[in-house]
Design an enzyme around this catalytic site. Structure first.
Site, PDB file in Angstrom:
ATOM      1  CG  ASP A  10      -2.053  -1.110   1.281  1.00 35.14           C
ATOM      2  OD1 ASP A  10      -1.907  -1.922   0.359  1.00 35.14           O
ATOM      3  OD2 ASP A  10      -2.491  -1.203   2.341  1.00 35.14           O
ATOM      4  CG  ASP A 125     -14.146  -3.179  -0.363  1.00 39.03           C
ATOM      5  OD1 ASP A 125     -13.514  -4.308  -0.504  1.00 39.03           O
ATOM      6  OD2 ASP A 125     -13.833  -2.132  -0.781  1.00 39.03           O
TER       7      ASP A 125
END
Length: 245
Positions: A10, A125
């Site tokens: 990330d 998600d």
């Protein structure tokens, strides 16, 4: 049957996130990727956190990383507009993940899948029975209804994440993964909460259980994204690869 391992890197403000038990630290993403490659990783799941949270983007860096490292790449994070997708498609990434927020414009998502389903996956998600984007908190629909739409639109891969466990080392949500395999035969990359080798073993066993009836093709769950468990030192890349093989 084995599952592919994708190592999450990330990036925010040009630095890679190593989220350990101490203060948050941002390190050189090229060095992190080199370390993972040396440890045997073949796939990097590359996430632009600034694009996710609307604080800019790291696109030039992502392009440079993908252009100078002989890895396989999955590009993710904030890809929910035609402009962001067009830039992503122009990179070396083999897989590009549409953000859950993209599902606010289903007509566009359907057009994207009609043209690029072989390369574009969709992030799901999930919070309970709802699909809820992490960055924006946007509720885009019930899990069954969203999957029905995406299956009909020709989706070929979902990135399935329990948003309540992501980054929390709370363990894999096997019930969620099993639920998605019951609703669809589209390939699944499991993400979020992987904390122990037992989690990886359970996902691999689920993958074997969901294998096609003829035994010649993999089941829907064929890959796993792992990030924080590596940064916390819970296990190594070599251990993860051994457990998933």
């Amino acid at each position: 049957m084995s599952c592919e391992l994708l190592v999450a890197v990330d990036i925010r403000a040009g630095r890679s996130a190593r989220l350990g038990t101490g203060p948050e630290a941002w390190n050189d993403p090229a060095a992190a990727i080199a370390d993972f490659r040396a440890a045997g990783a073949q796939w990097i799941h590359l996430v632009d956190l600034d694009l996710v949270y609307g604080t800019g983007d790291n696109f030039a860096l992502l392009e440079r990383l993908m252009g100078t490292n002989p890895m396989r790449w999955e590009l993710s994070g904030g890809i929910d507009t035609p402009e962001a997708l067009e830039r992503a498609l122009a990179t070396r990434a083999e897989r590009i993940n549409l953000a859950t927020t993209a599902l606010r414009d289903r007509a566009w998502v359907a057009r994207v899948l009609a043209q690029h389903a072989d390369r574009v996956a969709v992030c799901l998600d999930v919070d309970g029975a709802r699909v809820v984007a992490r960055g924006a908190g946007t509720d885009v629909g019930g899990l069954r209804e969203v999957i029905d739409f995406l299956d009909d639109a020709g989706a070929r891969r979902y990135i399935v994440t329990d948003r309540t466990r992501d980054g929390a080392l709370a363990g894999a949500n096997l019930e969620l993964l099993e639920r998605v395999t019951e609703l669809s035969q589209v390939r699944i990359t499991a993400s979020g909460g992987m904390a122990t080798l037992a989690d990886l073993r359970a996902v691999r066993e689920l993958s074997e259980h969901s294998m096609s009836a003829d035994g010649n093709s993999p089941g829907p769950v064929d890959s796993v994204i792992i990030g924080k468990a590596f940064y916390e030192g819970n296990f190594t890349v070599a251990q993860a690869l051994a457990e998933l093989s």
